[in-house]
Scaffold this motif. Structure first.
Motif, PDB file in Angstrom:
ATOM      1  N   CYS A   1       0.840  -1.198   0.000  1.00  0.00           N
ATOM      2  CA  CYS A   1       0.000   0.000   0.000  1.00  0.00           C
ATOM      3  C   CYS A   1       0.879   1.253   0.000  1.00  0.00           C
ATOM      4  O   CYS A   1       1.813   1.365   0.806  1.00  0.00           O
TER       5      CYS A   1
ATOM      6  N   CYS B   1       0.117   3.025   3.712  1.00  0.00           N
ATOM      7  CA  CYS B   1       0.543   2.431   4.987  1.00  0.00           C
ATOM      8  C   CYS B   1       1.647   1.396   4.819  1.00  0.00           C
ATOM      9  O   CYS B   1       2.242   0.962   5.807  1.00  0.00           O
TER      10      CYS B   1
ATOM     11  N   CYS C   1      -4.098  -0.684  -0.062  1.00  0.00           N
ATOM     12  CA  CYS C   1      -4.777  -1.761   0.660  1.00  0.00           C
ATOM     13  C   CYS C   1      -6.282  -1.451   0.624  1.00  0.00           C
ATOM     14  O   CYS C   1      -6.681  -0.314   0.350  1.00  0.00           O
TER      15      CYS C   1
ATOM     16  N   HIS D   1      -7.438   1.648   2.739  1.00  0.00           N
ATOM     17  CA  HIS D   1      -7.091   2.981   2.234  1.00  0.00           C
ATOM     18  C   HIS D   1      -7.747   3.265   0.887  1.00  0.00           C
ATOM     19  O   HIS D   1      -7.967   4.426   0.543  1.00  0.00           O
TER      20      HIS D   1
HETATM   21 ZN   LIG Z   1      -2.981   1.006   3.391  1.00  0.00          ZN
END
Ligand SMILES: [Zn+2]
Length: 261
Positions: free
Chosen positions: A168, A171, A208, A211
């Motif tokens: 991601c 993150c 991800c 998100h």
């Molecule tokens: Zn993420």
């Protein structure tokens, strides 16, 4: 007679379209619906900004939770899909996306893209033409998930996901399933009308699922120049991870941020 029936806690169960809003778009199976408030019922023009409260908040909740709602069209609606007289129930629609923007008359409005649920009959046109041939908004392909998010897996999305090896860009997490790594290609500027974002590498992020949802639903924004991410749960000062060779179109980040002001 126009109305959004529902609450911000439970979502909206139904709407009535009766032609009071100048920014509405109706293509039968896809509708871009304007939220409520700030509208002069006599001229149909916006005379004030709209807030994300009451019925407008209910529609946003329906989108977040993937809850379908009932759509009724009234005879005063300025649309080829309006009934000749009275009111007609036209089936279940899903709120695919919501955003704010400045409408025709210069005031902030909330807008909702609604799509007819699969299996529901298309609403009849007044002129009798085939409804299927008329639409240009086009239904988005859907994938059943627990929250009924729209997942588009284009070749471009695959390319970006491969570039990041499914990590991601917000993150850094990389989800491993029994079938390999999993990530989602997220378009910064949404595809399809009325946004008309492009399915190109510069408009796609590898994210991800959390998100991806947060980006799509306006829970986070990314500063176009600094790439600093602002949103709930995002550590202060966190910037978007961008690998060499991934040239992100900064104008699309600005467009995305403009949708949720
Ligand atoms: Zn993420």
């Amino acid at each position: 007679m126009a109305g959004i029936w529902g609450t911000g806690r439970d979502g909206a169960s139904s709407i009535v379209m009766s032609g009071g809003y100048e920014d509405d778009i109706d293509e039968g199976d896809v509708i871009v619906y304007t939220g409520h408030g700030g509208n002069d019922p006599n001229t149909r023009r916006q005379v004030a900004n709209q807030d994300l409260t009451q019925g407008n908040l209910a529609l946003a909740k329906s989108c977040d939770d993937g809850l379908p709602l009932r759509v009724t069209r009234g005879f005063r609606l300025d649309s080829p899909y309006a009934p000749e007289n009275g009111y007609r129930y036209d089936g279940l629609y899903t709120v695919e996306r919501y955003w704010s923007q400045v409408g025709r008359s210069g005031f902030k409005i909330w807008r909702y893209r609604l799509a007819l649920e699969p299996g529901e009959p298309a609403p009849p046109r007044r002129d009798g033409a085939a409804a299927a041939a008329a639409g240009t908004l086009g239904p988005a392909s859907r994938a059943e998930t627990t929250v009924q998010r729209i997942v588009r897996n284009s070749a471009v999305a695959e390319q970006v996901k491969d570039m990041y090896d499914h990590c991601c860009q917000i993150c850094g997490c990389r989800i491993q399933t029994r079938a390999g790594a999993y990530s989602e290609g997220s378009h910064i500027r949404p595809l399809g009308r009325p946004h008309d974002g492009d399915d190109v590498v510069g408009n796609v992020l590898c994210l991800c699922p959390n998100h991806h949802v947060q980006l799509d639903l306006g829970g986070l924004t990314i500063d176009p120049s600094s790439l600093v991410i602002t949103g709930n749960g995002i550590p202060s000062g966190r910037t978007l991870t961008v690998l060499p060779g991934h040239v992100i179109d900064r104008a699309q980040l600005a467009y995305h941020a403009s949708l949720f002001q």
